[in-house]
Design a protein around this motif. Structure first.
Motif, PDB file in Angstrom:
ATOM      1  N   ASN A 146       0.871  -0.862  -0.092  1.00 27.14           N
ATOM      2  CA  ASN A 146      -0.319   0.099  -0.158  1.00 27.14           C
ATOM      3  C   ASN A 146       0.435   1.436   0.073  1.00 27.14           C
ATOM      4  OD1 ASN A 146      -2.574   1.388   0.011  1.00 27.14           O
ATOM      5  ND2 ASN A 146      -2.122   1.421   1.702  1.00 27.14           N
ATOM      6  N   ALA A 147       2.079   1.209  -0.323  1.00 29.18           N
ATOM      7  CA  ALA A 147       2.801   2.300  -0.091  1.00 29.18           C
ATOM      8  C   ALA A 147       2.778   3.039  -1.695  1.00 29.18           C
ATOM      9  CB  ALA A 147       4.619   1.908   0.384  1.00 29.18           C
ATOM     10  N   PRO A 148       2.622   4.722  -0.955  1.00 26.98           N
ATOM     11  CA  PRO A 148       2.610   5.387  -2.138  1.00 26.98           C
ATOM     12  C   PRO A 148       3.901   4.607  -2.842  1.00 26.98           C
ATOM     13  CG  PRO A 148       2.058   6.769  -0.611  1.00 26.98           C
ATOM     14  CD  PRO A 148       2.975   5.133  -0.329  1.00 26.98           C
ATOM     15  N   VAL A 149       4.120   5.123  -4.740  1.00 24.09           N
ATOM     16  CA  VAL A 149       5.263   4.925  -5.460  1.00 24.09           C
ATOM     17  C   VAL A 149       4.841   6.463  -6.114  1.00 24.09           C
ATOM     18  CG1 VAL A 149       6.372   4.299  -7.092  1.00 24.09           C
ATOM     19  CG2 VAL A 149       4.480   2.681  -5.774  1.00 24.09           C
ATOM     20  N   CYS A 150       6.080   7.208  -5.744  1.00 25.94           N
ATOM     21  CA  CYS A 150       5.958   8.790  -6.539  1.00 25.94           C
ATOM     22  C   CYS A 150       7.540   9.117  -7.315  1.00 25.94           C
ATOM     23  CB  CYS A 150       5.910   9.669  -5.937  1.00 25.94           C
ATOM     24  SG  CYS A 150       4.519  10.188  -4.826  1.00 25.94           S
ATOM     25  N   LEU A 151       7.428   9.521  -8.222  1.00 24.55           N
ATOM     26  CA  LEU A 151       8.909  10.164  -9.506  1.00 24.55           C
ATOM     27  C   LEU A 151       9.107  11.291  -9.110  1.00 24.55           C
ATOM     28  CD1 LEU A 151       8.334   8.004 -12.807  1.00 24.55           C
ATOM     29  CD2 LEU A 151       9.635   7.442 -10.703  1.00 24.55           C
ATOM     30  N   GLN A 152      10.529  11.268  -9.497  1.00 19.81           N
ATOM     31  CA  GLN A 152      10.792  13.478  -9.299  1.00 19.81           C
ATOM     32  C   GLN A 152      11.128  13.678 -11.138  1.00 19.81           C
ATOM     33  OE1 GLN A 152      14.303  14.812  -7.100  1.00 19.81           O
ATOM     34  NE2 GLN A 152      15.290  12.825  -7.638  1.00 19.81           N
ATOM     35  N   LEU A 153      10.599  14.429 -11.445  1.00 17.14           N
ATOM     36  CA  LEU A 153      11.124  15.512 -12.742  1.00 17.14           C
ATOM     37  C   LEU A 153      12.199  16.848 -12.824  1.00 17.14           C
ATOM     38  CD1 LEU A 153       8.196  16.671 -15.554  1.00 17.14           C
ATOM     39  CD2 LEU A 153       9.904  17.774 -14.790  1.00 17.14           C
ATOM     40  N   VAL A 154      12.891  16.850 -13.296  1.00 17.94           N
ATOM     41  CA  VAL A 154      13.841  18.049 -12.767  1.00 17.94           C
ATOM     42  C   VAL A 154      14.149  18.490 -14.089  1.00 17.94           C
ATOM     43  CG1 VAL A 154      16.484  17.652 -12.084  1.00 17.94           C
ATOM     44  CG2 VAL A 154      14.958  15.816 -11.319  1.00 17.94           C
ATOM     45  N   GLY A 155      14.219  19.874 -13.866  1.00 19.41           N
ATOM     46  CA  GLY A 155      15.439  20.262 -14.809  1.00 19.41           C
ATOM     47  C   GLY A 155      16.308  21.189 -14.398  1.00 19.41           C
ATOM     48  N   ARG A 156      16.836  22.141 -14.962  1.00 19.73           N
ATOM     49  CA  ARG A 156      18.032  23.245 -14.983  1.00 19.73           C
ATOM     50  C   ARG A 156      17.556  24.005 -14.082  1.00 19.73           C
ATOM     51  NH1 ARG A 156      21.367  23.705 -20.734  1.00 19.73           N
ATOM     52  NH2 ARG A 156      19.312  22.880 -22.179  1.00 19.73           N
ATOM     53  N   THR A 157      18.521  24.779 -13.494  1.00 20.71           N
ATOM     54  CA  THR A 157      19.097  25.753 -12.418  1.00 20.71           C
ATOM     55  C   THR A 157      17.593  26.686 -12.496  1.00 20.71           C
ATOM     56  OG1 THR A 157      21.063  25.100 -11.968  1.00 20.71           O
ATOM     57  CG2 THR A 157      20.283  27.382 -11.277  1.00 20.71           C
ATOM     58  N   LEU A 158      17.032  26.897 -11.836  1.00 19.35           N
ATOM     59  CA  LEU A 158      15.711  28.378 -11.892  1.00 19.35           C
ATOM     60  C   LEU A 158      14.862  28.293 -13.034  1.00 19.35           C
ATOM     61  CD1 LEU A 158      18.389  31.041 -11.584  1.00 19.35           C
ATOM     62  CD2 LEU A 158      16.859  30.493  -9.259  1.00 19.35           C
ATOM     63  N   GLU A 159      14.846  27.037 -13.338  1.00 20.41           N
ATOM     64  CA  GLU A 159      13.342  26.795 -14.220  1.00 20.41           C
ATOM     65  C   GLU A 159      12.493  26.103 -13.341  1.00 20.41           C
ATOM     66  OE1 GLU A 159      14.119  25.660 -18.627  1.00 20.41           O
ATOM     67  OE2 GLU A 159      15.107  23.859 -17.057  1.00 20.41           O
ATOM     68  N   GLU A 160      11.803  26.435 -12.199  1.00 22.21           N
ATOM     69  CA  GLU A 160      11.097  26.393 -11.390  1.00 22.21           C
ATOM     70  C   GLU A 160       9.814  26.415 -12.269  1.00 22.21           C
ATOM     71  OE1 GLU A 160      14.173  27.184  -8.547  1.00 22.21           O
ATOM     72  OE2 GLU A 160      12.847  28.199 -10.394  1.00 22.21           O
ATOM     73  N   GLU A 161       9.131  27.736 -12.889  1.00 21.09           N
ATOM     74  CA  GLU A 161       8.397  27.552 -13.737  1.00 21.09           C
ATOM     75  C   GLU A 161       8.229  26.758 -14.966  1.00 21.09           C
ATOM     76  OE1 GLU A 161       9.198  32.018 -12.910  1.00 21.09           O
ATOM     77  OE2 GLU A 161      10.063  30.254 -12.942  1.00 21.09           O
ATOM     78  N   ALA A 162       9.181  26.062 -15.397  1.00 21.04           N
ATOM     79  CA  ALA A 162       9.197  25.087 -16.058  1.00 21.04           C
ATOM     80  C   ALA A 162       8.620  23.361 -15.910  1.00 21.04           C
ATOM     81  CB  ALA A 162      10.377  25.170 -17.223  1.00 21.04           C
ATOM     82  N   VAL A 163       9.596  23.201 -14.268  1.00 19.92           N
ATOM     83  CA  VAL A 163       9.121  22.120 -14.109  1.00 19.92           C
ATOM     84  C   VAL A 163       7.607  22.259 -13.527  1.00 19.92           C
ATOM     85  CG1 VAL A 163      10.262  20.695 -12.190  1.00 19.92           C
ATOM     86  CG2 VAL A 163      11.654  21.868 -13.350  1.00 19.92           C
ATOM     87  N   ILE A 164       7.591  22.872 -12.847  1.00 25.36           N
ATOM     88  CA  ILE A 164       5.995  22.853 -12.275  1.00 25.36           C
ATOM     89  C   ILE A 164       5.181  22.385 -14.089  1.00 25.36           C
ATOM     90  CG2 ILE A 164       4.312  24.452 -11.979  1.00 25.36           C
ATOM     91  CD1 ILE A 164       6.030  25.639  -9.667  1.00 25.36           C
ATOM     92  N   LYS A 165       5.215  22.957 -15.265  1.00 26.39           N
ATOM     93  CA  LYS A 165       4.263  22.785 -16.100  1.00 26.39           C
ATOM     94  C   LYS A 165       4.106  21.805 -16.575  1.00 26.39           C
ATOM     95  CE  LYS A 165       1.753  24.551 -19.021  1.00 26.39           C
ATOM     96  NZ  LYS A 165      -0.265  24.699 -19.229  1.00 26.39           N
ATOM     97  N   MET A 166       6.037  21.259 -16.562  1.00 29.09           N
ATOM     98  CA  MET A 166       6.452  19.644 -16.932  1.00 29.09           C
ATOM     99  C   MET A 166       6.129  18.376 -16.368  1.00 29.09           C
ATOM    100  SD  MET A 166       9.658  20.302 -19.329  1.00 29.09           S
ATOM    101  CE  MET A 166      10.283  21.233 -18.080  1.00 29.09           C
ATOM    102  N   THR A 167       5.369  18.675 -15.012  1.00 27.97           N
ATOM    103  CA  THR A 167       5.219  18.302 -14.248  1.00 27.97           C
ATOM    104  C   THR A 167       3.542  17.931 -14.412  1.00 27.97           C
ATOM    105  OG1 THR A 167       6.893  18.382 -12.775  1.00 27.97           O
ATOM    106  CG2 THR A 167       4.697  17.311 -11.528  1.00 27.97           C
TER     107      THR A 167
END
Length: 531
Positions: free
Chosen positions: A499-520
């Motif tokens: 029953n444990a959740p399974v998650c992944l991470q999406l990694v972008g380049r430095t200071l690309e927070e907005e793009a990382v959020i959108k791609m996620t």
């Protein structure tokens, strides 16, 4: 100075007294591992409060702004559910409901009189890791020695959140020293995972992870120096973001943890648009960039290409992690990097001295393991085994880190010849850990997150699935990289991780927070469409 155990007993009593006594419930027995449904069946929350606490951050903010729901009733609902969560998984440290309700009433009064919200987070209850100072409250951070030390001012982030209209209402549990991917200390004890209480909630923002998983908070603030936002987010099935930082060393950075991607965006947009660099000289001067969010540098989202990192060349992930990567690959376009010891060398520089000086005030022991029983500290992980390194050697390690960052930048740029889009890889999708939430004391490997701290890449966590004992049976032994890889392989038992959740991470380049959020968001939507 009283003996440290006396200080702990006194603090625990004060914590109990801060809980409204009519909010105490009878929790299920320890043998009940999955307690995620308990808050809605325990009888404390009424139907409207259950609806409020099940609502996403986006919708909460809309209903608060329209006065459909008042800040007082929203704060009350989440406060009650947070108290229930605490009784289930021991996730809270400071509880200041009366103070939060007074703040919420002020917000309601302002909205009623002016017809305007105070800010973009108007009326939203926000929980905070017990690292972030709030005026008039203790910030213990897992140390007995810091009991009784009250903050004379807010942390800058708290001031920013209040300016944005948020309502801080509880703080959450952490490990002693913060430098563990689990959450246990001698003051408040151990936080467990609500999906399976025999498993860890992660760390060091483990109290946040457990609280939000039980929907006792719509949005929490964790910090991340090596995975302390992402590990508990991944272990507890949440969305979370480790933002970038520009500093020369490897600092701890604050970021959101929540049950919805909309919450991640709302937090980041509100905080950066509040111009925190005018309050904190270390804050990056960078407003929310709508063009970046619309992926202007990534073909405006057309033909995105993601690199899949199946393993880090050190530890092979467990079957549920492999399956989540396959699921994500099938749902999205497909396009890994290596780890290094640089991060741990920087962490460990002087840390034994720091721990010793802090704990010497009361004589509390430095916790050497998160195991439930006494284990060999030499193999427990995450405590420096020596006195750290000299200042000169630290400078050399930081210089090496800069060189490594340049190598990774060049490697990322070179992928343009392989993607077929004319652009380099847009982002990397990879595990957040080689396993899901582990039994207590067994989370001894964090390189899947620490590598991105060393490189200062923003990384978002997103849920994919849960452990299924039928689909995620043990696989035959692979060619082990080393004995530790074998140890991780042998740790896996599909029933143990049930029953444990399974998650992944999406990694972008430095200071690309907005793009990382959108791609996620794009990846998350693709996954949702396949379910």
């Amino acid at each position: 100075m009283p003996h440290w155990t006396t200080l702990v007993a006194e603090k625990k009593q004060r914590q109990l007294q801060s809980i409204p006594q009519d909010w105490l419930v009878t929790p299920p027995p320890d043998s009940t591992l999955d307690v995620t449904s308990f808050p809605e069946t325990c009888g404390l929350l009424n139907a409207r409060e259950i609806e409020i606490t099940n609502t996403s951050v986006d919708a909460l903010l809309e209903r608060l702004a329209s006065a459909e729901w008042t800040a007082v009733e929203v704060t009350t609902a989440f406060s009650k559910r947070a108290i229930v969560a605490h009784q289930l998984v021991n996730c809270l440290t400071e509880i200041f409901v009366d103070r939060a309700l007074a703040r919420a009433a002020e917000l309601d009064d302002y909205l009623k009189k002016t017809g305007k919200v105070v800010g973009p987070l108007h009326g939203l209850p926000i929980s905070l890791k017990d690292q972030i100072c709030i005026k008039g409250l203790e910030t213990i951070m897992g140390y007995v020695s810091w009991i009784g030390q009250y903050a004379d001012k807010n942390a800058v982030l708290v001031d920013v959140l209040i300016e944005c209209g948020a309502v801080p209402f509880v703080r959450t549990n952490v490990p002693q020293t913060l430098m563990w991917p689990e959450s246990f200390n001698s003051v408040f004890g151990r936080t467990t995972n609500p999906y399976n209480r025999s498993l860890t909630s992660g760390g060091s923002s483990g109290g946040e992870g457990a609280l939000i998983a039980l929907k006792g908070s719509p949005l929490g603030v964790g910090s991340d120096i090596g995975g302390s936002i992402r590990i508990p987010s991944a272990f507890c099935g949440l969305y979370g973001l480790r933002p970038s930082y520009w500093a020369y060393s490897v600092p701890s950075v604050f970021g959101p943890m929540t049950n919805s991607l909309g919450g991640v965006k709302a937090f980041m947009k509100a905080v950066v648009n509040a111009k925190p660099w005018l309050k904190d000289p270390l804050a990056v001067r960078k407003k929310w960039d709508e063009d970046e969010y619309n992926l202007a540098d990534h073909g405006y989202g057309k033909d995105l290409c993601f690199a899949i990192m199946w393993n880090d060349g050190v530890v092979v992930p467990h079957p549920p992690i492999r399956r989540s990567l396959e699921i994500t690959k099938a749902a999205t376009p497909e396009g890994g990097p290596q780890s290094s010891t640089v991060q741990s060398d920087i962490w460990n520089a002087g840390s034994p001295e720091d721990f010793m000086i802090t704990t010497s005030v009361t004589g509390e022991p430095i916790i050497s393991t998160m195991e439930l029983d006494d284990a060999d500290p030499a193999v427990s992980g995450f405590r420096p085994q020596n006195g750290g390194i000299t200042a000169y050697k630290l400078w050399q390690v930081q210089k090496l880190r800069q060189n490594i960052r340049k190598e990774y930048l060049d490697h990322w740029e070179a992928t343009a010849s392989e993607t077929g889009t004319g652009r380099p890889v847009d982002a990397i999708i990879c595990p957040a850990a080689p396993f899901v939430a582990t039994p207590h004391g067994k989370n001894k490997y964090a390189n899947y997150t620490t590598v991105w701290n060393s490189l200062d890449y923003p990384a978002a966590i997103f849920p994919v699935t849960t452990v299924d004992s039928t689909l995620d049976g043990q696989e035959p032994p692979h060619g082990f990289y080393d004995d530790f890889d074998k140890y991780v392989y042998e740790m896996y038992d599909p029933e143990k991780f049930k029953n444990a959740p399974v998650c992944l991470q999406l990694v972008g380049r430095t200071l690309e927070e907005e793009a990382v959020i959108k791609m996620t968001e794009i990846v998350d939507a693709a996954l949702t469409a396949t379910k």
